[in-house]
Design a protein around this motif. Sequence first.
Motif, PDB file in Angstrom:
ATOM      1  N   PHE A   1       0.746  -0.727   0.181  1.00 17.69           N
ATOM      2  CA  PHE A   1      -0.133   0.083  -0.445  1.00 17.69           C
ATOM      3  C   PHE A   1       0.909   1.406  -0.303  1.00 17.69           C
ATOM      4  N   THR A   2       0.345   2.053  -0.343  1.00 14.30           N
ATOM      5  CA  THR A   2       1.375   3.519  -0.777  1.00 14.30           C
ATOM      6  C   THR A   2       0.493   4.205   0.283  1.00 14.30           C
ATOM      7  N   GLU A   3       0.764   5.366   0.920  1.00 14.31           N
ATOM      8  CA  GLU A   3       0.575   6.246   1.203  1.00 14.31           C
ATOM      9  C   GLU A   3      -0.696   6.244   2.244  1.00 14.31           C
ATOM     10  N   LEU A   4      -1.156   6.479   0.665  1.00 14.91           N
ATOM     11  CA  LEU A   4      -2.973   7.318   0.233  1.00 14.91           C
ATOM     12  C   LEU A   4      -3.911   5.726   0.116  1.00 14.91           C
ATOM     13  N   GLY A   5      -3.137   4.983   0.657  1.00 22.45           N
ATOM     14  CA  GLY A   5      -4.131   3.592   0.658  1.00 22.45           C
ATOM     15  C   GLY A   5      -4.772   2.863  -0.768  1.00 22.45           C
ATOM     16  N   ILE A   6      -3.360   3.010  -1.854  1.00 21.19           N
ATOM     17  CA  ILE A   6      -3.756   2.253  -3.251  1.00 21.19           C
ATOM     18  C   ILE A   6      -2.725   1.169  -2.824  1.00 21.19           C
ATOM     19  N   LEU A   7      -3.004  -0.079  -3.103  1.00 21.95           N
ATOM     20  CA  LEU A   7      -1.853  -1.640  -3.446  1.00 21.95           C
ATOM     21  C   LEU A   7      -2.024  -0.988  -5.098  1.00 21.95           C
ATOM     22  N   GLN A   8      -0.215  -1.780  -4.408  1.00 23.03           N
ATOM     23  CA  GLN A   8       0.430  -1.232  -6.082  1.00 23.03           C
ATOM     24  C   GLN A   8       0.566  -2.930  -6.331  1.00 23.03           C
ATOM     25  N   LEU A   9       0.477  -3.655  -7.313  1.00 24.14           N
ATOM     26  CA  LEU A   9       0.652  -4.679  -7.432  1.00 24.14           C
ATOM     27  C   LEU A   9       1.489  -4.624  -9.524  1.00 24.14           C
ATOM     28  N   THR A  10       2.054  -5.580  -9.348  1.00 19.66           N
ATOM     29  CA  THR A  10       2.659  -5.941 -11.113  1.00 19.66           C
ATOM     30  C   THR A  10       2.539  -7.104 -10.745  1.00 19.66           C
ATOM     31  N   ARG A  11       2.063  -7.673 -12.870  1.00 19.20           N
ATOM     32  CA  ARG A  11       1.825  -9.409 -13.046  1.00 19.20           C
ATOM     33  C   ARG A  11       2.772  -8.569 -14.545  1.00 19.20           C
ATOM     34  N   LYS A  12       3.390 -10.335 -14.526  1.00 21.74           N
ATOM     35  CA  LYS A  12       4.070 -10.621 -15.786  1.00 21.74           C
ATOM     36  C   LYS A  12       3.083 -11.214 -16.324  1.00 21.74           C
ATOM     37  N   LYS A  13       3.763 -10.405 -18.207  1.00 24.16           N
ATOM     38  CA  LYS A  13       3.243 -11.245 -19.043  1.00 24.16           C
ATOM     39  C   LYS A  13       3.458 -12.709 -19.817  1.00 24.16           C
ATOM     40  N   THR A  14       3.338 -13.436 -19.709  1.00 18.63           N
ATOM     41  CA  THR A  14       3.527 -14.950 -19.900  1.00 18.63           C
ATOM     42  C   THR A  14       2.824 -15.756 -21.019  1.00 18.63           C
ATOM     43  N   LYS A  15       2.093 -15.647 -21.108  1.00 19.19           N
ATOM     44  CA  LYS A  15       1.269 -15.635 -22.440  1.00 19.19           C
ATOM     45  C   LYS A  15       1.292 -15.112 -23.258  1.00 19.19           C
ATOM     46  N   GLN A  16       0.239 -15.132 -24.052  1.00 17.20           N
ATOM     47  CA  GLN A  16      -0.146 -14.745 -25.504  1.00 17.20           C
ATOM     48  C   GLN A  16      -1.219 -14.065 -25.397  1.00 17.20           C
ATOM     49  N   SER A  17      -1.665 -12.845 -26.044  1.00 17.73           N
ATOM     50  CA  SER A  17      -3.513 -12.096 -25.719  1.00 17.73           C
ATOM     51  C   SER A  17      -4.021 -13.225 -26.236  1.00 17.73           C
ATOM     52  N   LEU A  18      -5.270 -13.009 -27.059  1.00 20.70           N
ATOM     53  CA  LEU A  18      -5.938 -13.131 -27.869  1.00 20.70           C
ATOM     54  C   LEU A  18      -5.899 -12.981 -28.562  1.00 20.70           C
ATOM     55  N   THR A  19      -5.098 -12.030 -29.017  1.00 14.81           N
ATOM     56  CA  THR A  19      -5.607 -10.807 -30.264  1.00 14.81           C
ATOM     57  C   THR A  19      -4.352 -11.581 -30.821  1.00 14.81           C
ATOM     58  N   GLU A  20      -2.805 -12.295 -30.181  1.00 21.71           N
ATOM     59  CA  GLU A  20      -2.203 -12.609 -30.482  1.00 21.71           C
ATOM     60  C   GLU A  20      -1.743 -13.606 -31.248  1.00 21.71           C
ATOM     61  N   THR A  21      -3.197 -14.653 -29.922  1.00 23.62           N
ATOM     62  CA  THR A  21      -3.258 -16.020 -30.551  1.00 23.62           C
ATOM     63  C   THR A  21      -4.180 -16.392 -32.032  1.00 23.62           C
ATOM     64  N   LEU A  22      -5.434 -15.283 -31.942  1.00 24.07           N
ATOM     65  CA  LEU A  22      -5.932 -15.751 -32.861  1.00 24.07           C
ATOM     66  C   LEU A  22      -5.534 -15.069 -34.421  1.00 24.07           C
ATOM     67  N   THR A  23      -4.370 -14.030 -34.543  1.00 27.66           N
ATOM     68  CA  THR A  23      -3.155 -13.321 -35.331  1.00 27.66           C
ATOM     69  C   THR A  23      -2.259 -13.815 -35.521  1.00 27.66           C
ATOM     70  N   GLU A  24      -1.690 -12.841 -36.664  1.00 28.69           N
ATOM     71  CA  GLU A  24      -0.391 -12.802 -37.597  1.00 28.69           C
ATOM     72  C   GLU A  24      -0.211 -11.269 -37.934  1.00 28.69           C
ATOM     73  N   LYS A  25       1.906 -12.016 -38.060  1.00 26.77           N
ATOM     74  CA  LYS A  25       1.712 -10.443 -38.595  1.00 26.77           C
ATOM     75  C   LYS A  25       1.264 -10.195 -40.247  1.00 26.77           C
ATOM     76  N   CYS A  26       0.971  -9.314 -40.725  1.00 29.41           N
ATOM     77  CA  CYS A  26       1.375  -9.653 -41.434  1.00 29.41           C
ATOM     78  C   CYS A  26       2.281  -9.963 -42.744  1.00 29.41           C
ATOM     79  N   TRP A  27       1.918 -10.477 -43.593  1.00 29.96           N
ATOM     80  CA  TRP A  27       3.812 -11.435 -44.530  1.00 29.96           C
ATOM     81  C   TRP A  27       4.004  -9.507 -44.798  1.00 29.96           C
TER      82      TRP A  27
END
Length: 193
Positions: free
Chosen positions: A79-105
């Motif tokens: 918690f910060t002094e203002l009472g806000i909880l801080q957290l971080t999350r690491k991206k470990t898998k592809q998003s739905l967009t990344e899973t369903l699409t591919e880069k344009c050739w």
Amino acid sequence: MIDVNTGKFSGKTDLRDTVMKTNMNAAVEAARQIRLRDLAGIILIDFIDMKTDSERNKVLKLIQKELHLDERTTRIIGFTELGILQLTRKKTKQSLTETLTEKCWTCGGTGQVLSTESVAYRLERALWEFKNSDYEEIHIAATNEVIRHFSGEADIHKLRLEKALGFKIKFSVLDAAKPFYEILKVGASTELG
């Protein structure tokens, strides 16, 4: 930023009890939404102001427990002094967009390709590298648009360049989705025929 508030709810007991119950419910729901939406990066949760460290620790332990159900690496900063909880999350898998699409050739995912004019100028610069060589002829595969732009009206630019560089420039048409060229062969006219 997730903002927690009591809305119109007020418990039958005192305000402090209402705040604690609301924050505990919000911790469970915030963790569920974070997992459900697969959020990553820095996440801030603005809980209703708690008076004691023990109250904050209860909320902290509950959200830790709830986020532990997920395979993502989560780091709860506190918690910060203002009472806000801080957290971080690491991206470990592809998003739905990344899973369903591919880069344009064609564009490599940028949404843009070099213009015909730019590719033709790049070809010209590449050919200048062969000036003063013993080559009599260079064969190039290119798209129609690049050949037309490079050669100019009635091949005037191509003829001037051949004279300045001291070798013949031969084109074959290449079918491609974007303006493109490739130098295929360099050498004596008899060898390349």
